[in-house]
Motif scaffolding. Sequence first.
Motif, PDB file in Angstrom:
ATOM      1  N   LEU A 127       3.092  -4.366  -9.040  1.00 52.05           N
ATOM      2  CA  LEU A 127       3.241  -4.423 -10.503  1.00 52.05           C
ATOM      3  C   LEU A 127       3.028  -3.066 -11.162  1.00 52.05           C
ATOM      4  O   LEU A 127       2.933  -2.976 -12.381  1.00 52.05           O
ATOM      5  N   ILE A 128       2.918  -2.002 -10.362  1.00 53.54           N
ATOM      6  CA  ILE A 128       2.759  -0.672 -10.972  1.00 53.54           C
ATOM      7  C   ILE A 128       3.995   0.165 -10.672  1.00 53.54           C
ATOM      8  O   ILE A 128       4.274   0.471  -9.499  1.00 53.54           O
ATOM      9  N   PHE A 129       4.738   0.497 -11.711  1.00 61.25           N
ATOM     10  CA  PHE A 129       5.988   1.261 -11.582  1.00 61.25           C
ATOM     11  C   PHE A 129       6.839   0.744 -10.413  1.00 61.25           C
ATOM     12  O   PHE A 129       7.281   1.511  -9.576  1.00 61.25           O
ATOM     13  N   PRO A 149       7.511  11.629  -2.023  1.00 56.20           N
ATOM     14  CA  PRO A 149       6.693  10.997  -3.055  1.00 56.20           C
ATOM     15  C   PRO A 149       5.362  11.738  -3.229  1.00 56.20           C
ATOM     16  O   PRO A 149       4.715  12.100  -2.247  1.00 56.20           O
ATOM     17  N   ALA A 150       4.973  11.936  -4.460  1.00 56.89           N
ATOM     18  CA  ALA A 150       3.702  12.620  -4.708  1.00 56.89           C
ATOM     19  C   ALA A 150       3.083  12.114  -6.007  1.00 56.89           C
ATOM     20  O   ALA A 150       3.778  11.621  -6.894  1.00 56.89           O
ATOM     21  N   ILE A 151       1.783  12.266  -6.063  1.00 56.14           N
ATOM     22  CA  ILE A 151       0.994  11.875  -7.230  1.00 56.14           C
ATOM     23  C   ILE A 151       0.397  13.146  -7.830  1.00 56.14           C
ATOM     24  O   ILE A 151      -0.095  14.015  -7.089  1.00 56.14           O
ATOM     25  N   VAL A 208      -2.807  -1.540  -2.695  1.00 54.70           N
ATOM     26  CA  VAL A 208      -3.458  -0.271  -3.038  1.00 54.70           C
ATOM     27  C   VAL A 208      -2.390   0.633  -3.646  1.00 54.70           C
ATOM     28  O   VAL A 208      -1.388   0.945  -2.995  1.00 54.70           O
ATOM     29  N   THR A 209      -2.595   1.018  -4.881  1.00 50.21           N
ATOM     30  CA  THR A 209      -1.581   1.838  -5.539  1.00 50.21           C
ATOM     31  C   THR A 209      -1.732   3.314  -5.131  1.00 50.21           C
ATOM     32  O   THR A 209      -2.822   3.762  -4.749  1.00 50.21           O
ATOM     33  N   ALA A 210      -0.624   4.048  -5.224  1.00 52.51           N
ATOM     34  CA  ALA A 210      -0.624   5.448  -4.754  1.00 52.51           C
ATOM     35  C   ALA A 210      -1.675   6.296  -5.471  1.00 52.51           C
ATOM     36  O   ALA A 210      -2.261   7.201  -4.870  1.00 52.51           O
ATOM     37  N   TYR A 248       3.012   9.342 -11.739  1.00 51.01           N
ATOM     38  CA  TYR A 248       3.840   8.877 -10.630  1.00 51.01           C
ATOM     39  C   TYR A 248       5.241   9.470 -10.851  1.00 51.01           C
ATOM     40  O   TYR A 248       5.675   9.640 -11.989  1.00 51.01           O
ATOM     41  N   MET A 249       5.960   9.694  -9.767  1.00 47.12           N
ATOM     42  CA  MET A 249       7.371  10.136  -9.830  1.00 47.12           C
ATOM     43  C   MET A 249       7.521  11.389 -10.691  1.00 47.12           C
ATOM     44  O   MET A 249       8.515  11.522 -11.407  1.00 47.12           O
ATOM     45  N   GLY A 250       6.556  12.296 -10.609  1.00 46.05           N
ATOM     46  CA  GLY A 250       6.558  13.417 -11.535  1.00 46.05           C
ATOM     47  C   GLY A 250       6.907  14.771 -10.947  1.00 46.05           C
ATOM     48  O   GLY A 250       7.093  15.737 -11.694  1.00 46.05           O
ATOM     49  N   GLY A 254       0.830  -1.202   0.000  1.00 49.77           N
ATOM     50  CA  GLY A 254       0.000   0.000   0.000  1.00 49.77           C
ATOM     51  C   GLY A 254       0.861   1.247   0.000  1.00 49.77           C
ATOM     52  O   GLY A 254       2.098   1.177   0.068  1.00 49.77           O
ATOM     53  N   PRO A 255       0.219   2.421  -0.061  1.00 47.82           N
ATOM     54  CA  PRO A 255       0.946   3.665  -0.292  1.00 47.82           C
ATOM     55  C   PRO A 255       1.660   4.235   0.934  1.00 47.82           C
ATOM     56  O   PRO A 255       2.489   5.127   0.790  1.00 47.82           O
ATOM     57  N   GLY A 256       1.329   3.765   2.120  1.00 45.92           N
ATOM     58  CA  GLY A 256       1.989   4.353   3.290  1.00 45.92           C
ATOM     59  C   GLY A 256       1.343   3.926   4.592  1.00 45.92           C
ATOM     60  O   GLY A 256       1.974   3.270   5.419  1.00 45.92           O
ATOM     61  N   LYS A 306       2.859  12.434  -0.022  1.00 46.81           N
ATOM     62  CA  LYS A 306       2.851  11.559   1.172  1.00 46.81           C
ATOM     63  C   LYS A 306       1.445  11.098   1.519  1.00 46.81           C
ATOM     64  O   LYS A 306       1.003  11.201   2.665  1.00 46.81           O
ATOM     65  N   THR A 307       0.744  10.609   0.535  1.00 48.26           N
ATOM     66  CA  THR A 307      -0.654  10.286   0.797  1.00 48.26           C
ATOM     67  C   THR A 307      -0.815   9.179   1.831  1.00 48.26           C
ATOM     68  O   THR A 307      -0.015   8.242   1.874  1.00 48.26           O
ATOM     69  N   THR A 308      -1.815   9.350   2.684  1.00 57.25           N
ATOM     70  CA  THR A 308      -2.177   8.464   3.806  1.00 57.25           C
ATOM     71  C   THR A 308      -1.130   8.453   4.929  1.00 57.25           C
ATOM     72  O   THR A 308      -1.231   7.661   5.853  1.00 57.25           O
TER      73      THR A 308
HETATM   74  C1  LIG Z   1       8.611   3.690  -7.748  1.00 57.90           C
HETATM   75  S1  LIG Z   1       6.980   4.311  -7.736  1.00 57.90           S
HETATM   76  C2  LIG Z   1       6.142   3.031  -6.867  1.00 57.90           C
HETATM   77  C3  LIG Z   1       4.650   3.026  -7.107  1.00 57.90           C
HETATM   78  C4  LIG Z   1       3.943   1.934  -6.323  1.00 57.90           C
HETATM   79  N1  LIG Z   1       4.310   0.637  -6.790  1.00 57.90           N
HETATM   80  C5  LIG Z   1       2.432   2.092  -6.355  1.00 57.90           C
HETATM   81  O1  LIG Z   1       1.735   1.212  -6.885  1.00 57.90           O
HETATM   82  O2  LIG Z   1       1.939   3.089  -5.827  1.00 57.90           O
HETATM   83  C6  LIG Z   1       7.112   5.573  -6.519  1.00 57.90           C
HETATM   84  C7  LIG Z   1       6.137   6.685  -6.791  1.00 57.90           C
HETATM   85  O3  LIG Z   1       4.830   6.298  -6.353  1.00 57.90           O
HETATM   86  C8  LIG Z   1       4.169   7.427  -5.832  1.00 57.90           C
HETATM   87  N2  LIG Z   1       3.926   7.210  -4.388  1.00 57.90           N
HETATM   88  C9  LIG Z   1       4.259   6.148  -3.660  1.00 57.90           C
HETATM   89  N3  LIG Z   1       3.845   6.300  -2.378  1.00 57.90           N
HETATM   90  C10 LIG Z   1       3.242   7.501  -2.324  1.00 57.90           C
HETATM   91  C11 LIG Z   1       2.608   8.230  -1.299  1.00 57.90           C
HETATM   92  N4  LIG Z   1       2.470   7.749  -0.048  1.00 57.90           N
HETATM   93  N5  LIG Z   1       2.080   9.448  -1.609  1.00 57.90           N
HETATM   94  C12 LIG Z   1       2.158   9.945  -2.856  1.00 57.90           C
HETATM   95  N6  LIG Z   1       2.758   9.301  -3.862  1.00 57.90           N
HETATM   96  C13 LIG Z   1       3.291   8.095  -3.600  1.00 57.90           C
HETATM   97  C14 LIG Z   1       5.068   8.626  -6.064  1.00 57.90           C
HETATM   98  O4  LIG Z   1       4.759   9.173  -7.324  1.00 57.90           O
HETATM   99  C15 LIG Z   1       6.422   7.969  -6.061  1.00 57.90           C
HETATM  100  O5  LIG Z   1       7.385   8.766  -6.712  1.00 57.90           O
END
Ligand SMILES: C[S@@+](CC[C@H](N)C(=O)[O-])C[C@H]1O[C@@H](n2cnc3c(N)ncnc32)[C@H](O)[C@@H]1O
Length: 256
Positions: free
Chosen positions: A97-99, A232-234, A122-124, A175-177, A12-14, A204-206
């Motif tokens: 499987l996402i980035f 990290p940001a979306i 859960v993807t970001a 992502y990573m933008g 998950g995202p965090g 830094k979502t969640t």
């Molecule tokens: C290498 S990718 C991994 C993505 C991950 N596999 C997913 O499904 O969310 C890393 C990027 O995911 C996004 N990301 C991951 N965790 C995040 C978070 N808690 N808040 C915002 N963006 C996040 C950011 O864009 C970050 O640069």
Amino acid sequence: MKKVRVYLIGAGPGAPELITLEGLKYVCKADVIVYDHLVSKEILKFAKAGAEKIPVSRFGKLHKNGFAVDQEKINELLVTKAKEGKIVVRLKNGDPLIFARGGQEAEHLAREKIPFKIVPGVTAATAAAAQAGIPLTDRRYASVLSFITGHEDPSKGTTAIDWKNISRKGTLVFYMGVENLTFIVKQLIRYGRKSSTPVAIVEKTTLPGEKIVFGNLENIIRKAKLKKVKPPAIIIVGEVVKLRKQPNPKEKENGK
Ligand SMILES: C[S@@+](CC[C@H](N)C(=O)[O-])C[C@H]1O[C@@H](n2cnc3c(N)ncnc32)[C@H](O)[C@@H]1O
């Protein structure tokens, strides 16, 4: 059927609560847990006593356990531990499987004939959208949703992104933008998105310190600078951003 040796799990995202019950079940029974730097340490507390916990990150150099952390070394580490007869959990941020190179890890395990299982996370993008109250699709505004890497180096001259096609339609999630925000905004406007198109950036979502910035293609660079948005940001681009229902999730949580 052979016994599964490696579990590739989306953490998950965090927020630790966002790992699935299935993912957590395997964390509890793992002998070895190999985890990324964005994975919540709270999840590791569910590991059984004596489980080996190995941090790996492609961004660092060497961890004190001696493992170099480029992708090939991570692949080898999973295989070595599995061949020792251990139950290995590979915990990855968001969805594996996402980035995330989970696909490369799976390929390597398959080549080495190690039985493995993938557990989604859960993807970001979806977490960020939920936190900001934005529906990523909406029958009036967006029937197409694109997940895009924002990590391409603008100076390299070539691109794997079809800017012309992606710029025109639907919701775009980068992502990573953040570090390439200026380039992304310029490309989208150049290829036909109106400068009034709404944008949201969710950092830094969640997690504690989550930051949500709203704007449009014309002003988002300035606003992101002003609010000191960092990875990290979306980045969410599209008309759906204006449908947000939840200006401040924390206020809502507190019942204000
Ligand atoms: C290498 S990718 C991994 C993505 C991950 N596999 C997913 O499904 O969310 C890393 C990027 O995911 C996004 N990301 C991951 N965790 C995040 C978070 N808690 N808040 C915002 N963006 C996040 C950011 O864009 C970050 O640069």
